[in-house]
Motif scaffolding. Structure first.
Motif, PDB file in Angstrom:
ATOM      1  N   LEU A   1      33.280  42.552  31.987  1.00 62.82           N
ATOM      2  CA  LEU A   1      33.345  43.971  32.344  1.00 62.82           C
ATOM      3  C   LEU A   1      34.434  44.196  33.396  1.00 62.82           C
ATOM      4  CD1 LEU A   1      32.039  46.767  31.980  1.00 62.82           C
ATOM      5  CD2 LEU A   1      30.478  46.185  33.838  1.00 62.82           C
ATOM      6  N   SER A   2      35.550  44.754  32.958  1.00 61.44           N
ATOM      7  CA  SER A   2      36.644  45.049  33.884  1.00 61.44           C
ATOM      8  C   SER A   2      37.646  45.978  33.220  1.00 61.44           C
ATOM      9  CB  SER A   2      37.358  43.760  34.315  1.00 61.44           C
ATOM     10  OG  SER A   2      38.548  44.083  35.015  1.00 61.44           O
ATOM     11  N   GLY A   3      38.180  46.892  34.011  1.00 67.63           N
ATOM     12  CA  GLY A   3      39.169  47.824  33.500  1.00 67.63           C
ATOM     13  C   GLY A   3      40.545  47.184  33.406  1.00 67.63           C
ATOM     14  N   SER A   4      40.723  46.041  34.072  1.00 70.33           N
ATOM     15  CA  SER A   4      42.038  45.374  34.062  1.00 70.33           C
ATOM     16  C   SER A   4      42.212  44.581  32.763  1.00 70.33           C
ATOM     17  CB  SER A   4      42.141  44.404  35.231  1.00 70.33           C
ATOM     18  OG  SER A   4      41.765  45.041  36.415  1.00 70.33           O
ATOM     19  N   ASN A   5      43.460  44.201  32.494  1.00 71.79           N
ATOM     20  CA  ASN A   5      43.743  43.389  31.305  1.00 71.79           C
ATOM     21  C   ASN A   5      43.594  41.915  31.662  1.00 71.79           C
ATOM     22  OD1 ASN A   5      44.256  45.650  29.835  1.00 71.79           O
ATOM     23  ND2 ASN A   5      46.491  45.532  30.069  1.00 71.79           N
ATOM     24  N   LEU A   6      42.409  41.360  31.432  1.00 70.93           N
ATOM     25  CA  LEU A   6      42.157  39.958  31.767  1.00 70.93           C
ATOM     26  C   LEU A   6      41.991  39.154  30.483  1.00 70.93           C
ATOM     27  CD1 LEU A   6      39.444  40.436  34.556  1.00 70.93           C
ATOM     28  CD2 LEU A   6      41.917  40.182  34.875  1.00 70.93           C
ATOM     29  N   ALA A   7      42.573  37.958  30.493  1.00 70.89           N
ATOM     30  CA  ALA A   7      42.429  37.087  29.323  1.00 70.89           C
ATOM     31  C   ALA A   7      42.336  35.642  29.804  1.00 70.89           C
ATOM     32  CB  ALA A   7      43.628  37.266  28.405  1.00 70.89           C
TER      33      ALA A   7
ATOM     34  N   LEU B   1      40.781  45.374  28.023  1.00 72.70           N
ATOM     35  CA  LEU B   1      41.704  44.849  27.016  1.00 72.70           C
ATOM     36  C   LEU B   1      41.124  45.009  25.608  1.00 72.70           C
ATOM     37  CD1 LEU B   1      44.469  43.440  26.957  1.00 72.70           C
ATOM     38  CD2 LEU B   1      43.292  41.255  27.137  1.00 72.70           C
ATOM     39  N   ALA B   2      39.811  44.746  25.498  1.00 70.87           N
ATOM     40  CA  ALA B   2      39.137  44.873  24.202  1.00 70.87           C
ATOM     41  C   ALA B   2      39.230  46.305  23.690  1.00 70.87           C
ATOM     42  CB  ALA B   2      37.678  44.448  24.330  1.00 70.87           C
TER      43      ALA B   2
END
Lengths: 390, 226
Positions: free
Chosen positions: A182-188, A151-152
């Motif tokens: 560290l993740s390719g998904s959009n996490l917030a 996401l960043a």
């Protein structure tokens, strides 16, 4: 020197003196055993990896609102009830809402997850992949957010930057990035209190995540949670039942494959023994003339098959161990997002039971493969065998 | 009751081969062989002499008639009983030695004793004695491929005598040997016959060898002619 059990000595010397022929039979058995053990290791390694990846990234039981409800109310009472159930290791409250995160002209629609950091860290270990900042900042800095690297990258923000969380067109709030996961998904992630306040859901959560001591007790404990709380509880097993069905089918296919490999190896052994019967015809006839019974002749061939099987088994186990070791050295690069990548090895889970299965079946195949040659040898007419000119 | 000194009694024995067309390999044979006798069975090829020898050796069964070995009717014995009689009462030497190639001369001679369940120590002692009797005391640890044809045949003779059988059966046992080795094997057989007093029955084409036995039985077209 020969001893009382002359059948053993004859059998073993026959095998040793026929190195060329027996070598192929031993290699056939060894390869069959080696391949099957490695395959069993790969399949159970794959299943274990799959289970790990499911249970590492999601709760063992997901407790959702009962039917016709959008939220779980009075969650503290339910939380206490669930925590009181035997086998429950930890729980975490979650409230999810949809929003758009914006920076300059870029916007990403995503799910905002409200958490109690201490609970979510203890339950889901979300700080394992934290590469900057920390989750506990959410506790004391009200307008703060932890986002994933994926996401960043998309919003082109860094630690300490402020991003805007917008709901619809007229409501928005600026949040400070206080952590990167560290993740390719959009996490917030934001604090549970903040999301409850901001979205007007005081005293409500969307789900309660439950982690267990024994992941395979998930179905039983989920049923108990439903009985005790009248909420909906879904175990990770139920959630991924399609996957488990596929694994079961994969297992059946694998067993068919094992049987076919053994059948091929079995024909190899039978062929070697039949050749031996033909080559040793005169000696078999002479043994009969010396008074060896037909039972003894059968015994000699069974011992030969067993001996070939044992040597093949030992060699097969060595092949399997070497193969497993070599496969374990292979590194596979798994991209996490555009910037980061993780290195993984081939999933292998070699177990003693695999060696026992492969070995046991190999011995059974060996004995079956020796039936025809042994019978053929014992049915030889001694005169014809001795006078045979072929 | 068998007479005291008869080791083989054959009565009206026939062996018929063939599907449809019957061929008599042996035709109503009567033959008595005395204990300790050293006899030769001679006859042209296809006369039935080897068939008779195989029936005496219980390797083959007669179509009709009876054969008694040491007073026991062996014609209607089970496979296992016949194997036991072959092991205890009979010794065989064939045209080719048929020694087990992966075993030493000593082990080959011990083999019939192991089949009979004789203890290793006892078997080794007797095998050593027998190999000395056939002049191979210095070749005991050699394998067949390290021995000459004549030496192999002598090991085969020692093996045939391993269980102290009542009868030694030799089927063209010098057929593959040169005349010198042939004579040596015959001399050994003669000496052993005198030493151990066993019955020696040999089938041979070698008239000179046959002449040196105690008795010659001549077979032509499945019948004993003299």
């Amino acid at each position: 020197m020969v001893d009382g059990m002359y059948e053993h000595k004859i059998a073993i010397r026959n095998v040793i003196s026929n190195k060329k022929n027996t070598m192929f039979s031993v290699i056939a058995v060894a390869l069959a055993i080696g391949i099957i053990i490695i395959f069993m290791g790969l399949i159970s390694g794959f299943a274990a990896e799959l289970t790990d990846s499911i249970t590492d990234n999601s709760p063992h039981i997901r407790v959702s609102p009962s039917e016709n409800n959008d939220f779980i109310h009075l969650y503290q009472h339910h939380l206490d009830t669930i925590n009181g159930i035997d086998g429950v290791s930890s729980t975490s409250l979650i409230l999810r809402e949809a929003a758009t995160l914006e920076k300059r002209n870029k916007g990403v629609s995503t799910t905002i997850t409200g958490i109690v950091p201490e609970q979510e860290i203890r339950t889901m270990g979300i700080d394992d992949d934290l590469i900057a900042g920390d989750f506990y900042t959410l506790d004391h800095r009200r307008n703060s957010i932890v986002i994933s690297t994926g996401l960043a990258n998309e919003l082109n923000v860094e630690m300490g930057d402020r991003i805007t969380m917008a709901i619809g067109e007229d409501r928005s709030i600026d949040l400070e990035v206080v952590g990167l996961v560290l993740s390719g998904s959009n996490l917030a992630y934001v604090h549970l209190d903040f999301i409850q306040d901001y979205f007007g859901h005081k005293g409500k959560v969307s789900t309660i995540s439950v982690v267990l001591d024994d992941i395979y007790a998930a179905d039983e404990i989920a049923a108990e949670i439903e009985r005790e709380t009248e909420l909906e509880a879904t175990s990770w097993i139920e959630d991924h039942s399609d996957l488990f069905d596929l694994l079961a089918i994969q297992n059946i296919v694998a067993w068919i494959f094992y049987i076919l490999i053994y059948v091929v190896a079995g024909f190899g052994i039978a062929n070697v023994l039949l050749t031996m019967v033909m080559e040793k015809k005169k000696e078999i006839g002479m043994l009969m003339a010396m008074g060896a019974t037909r039972k003894s002749i059968v015994k000699i061939f069974f011992i030969e098959a067993t001996f070939l099987g044992i040597v093949g088994l030992i060699l097969g186990c060595i092949i399997a161990l070497v193969g497993i070791h070599l496969l374990g050295l292979i590194e596979i690069e798994i991209p996490i997002d555009e910037v980061y990548a993780d290195v993984a090895t081939v999933p292998l889970d070699p177990q003693l039971i695999h060696f026992l299965y492969a070995g046991g079946f190999a011995m059974v195949v060996n004995v079956i493969a020796s039936i025809v040659p042994a019978r053929q040898a014992s049915k030889l007419d001694p005169v014809e065998a001795i006078e045979d000119d072929t | 009751m068998p007479s005291e000194n008869k080791i083989v009694e054959i009565k009206n024995l026939s062996k018929v081969y063939g599907n449809g067309v019957e061929v008599y390999a042996l035709n109503s044979i009567d033959l008595n062989i005395t204990k300790g006798e050293f006899m030769a069975i001679v006859g042209p090829s296809g006369s039935g002499k080897s068939t008779l020898l195989h029936i005496i050796g219980i390797l083959d069964t007669p179509t009709s008639g009876t054969i008694l070995i040491d007073g026991e009717n062996v014609s209607d014995m089970s496979d296992d009983q016949r194997a036991t009689v072959r092991n205890k009462k009979l010794g065989f030497v064939f045209q080719y030695h048929h020694l087990l190639p992966d075993f030493t001369a000593l082990e080959n001679v011990m083999m019939p004793m192991f089949i009979a369940g004789v203890e290793k120590k006892e078997a080794k002692e007797r095998a050593t004695q027998l190999l000395s009797d056939v002049g191979l005391h210095d070749r005991m640890e050699h394998r067949p491929n390290e021995l000459s044809g004549g030496q192999c045949q002598r090991v085969a003779v020692a093996r045939a005598l391993a269980n102290n059988p009542d009868i030694l059966i030799g089927d063209e046992l010098t057929g593959n040997l040169d005349s010198k080795s042939s004579r040596m094997v015959y001399d050994i057989l003669r000496r052993l016959n005198e030493k151990y007093k066993q019955t020696f029955i040999i089938v041979t084409h070698d008239d000179a060898l046959a002449e040196r036995t105690d008795r010659i039985v001549r077979i032509i077209d499945g019948k004993i002619v003299s």
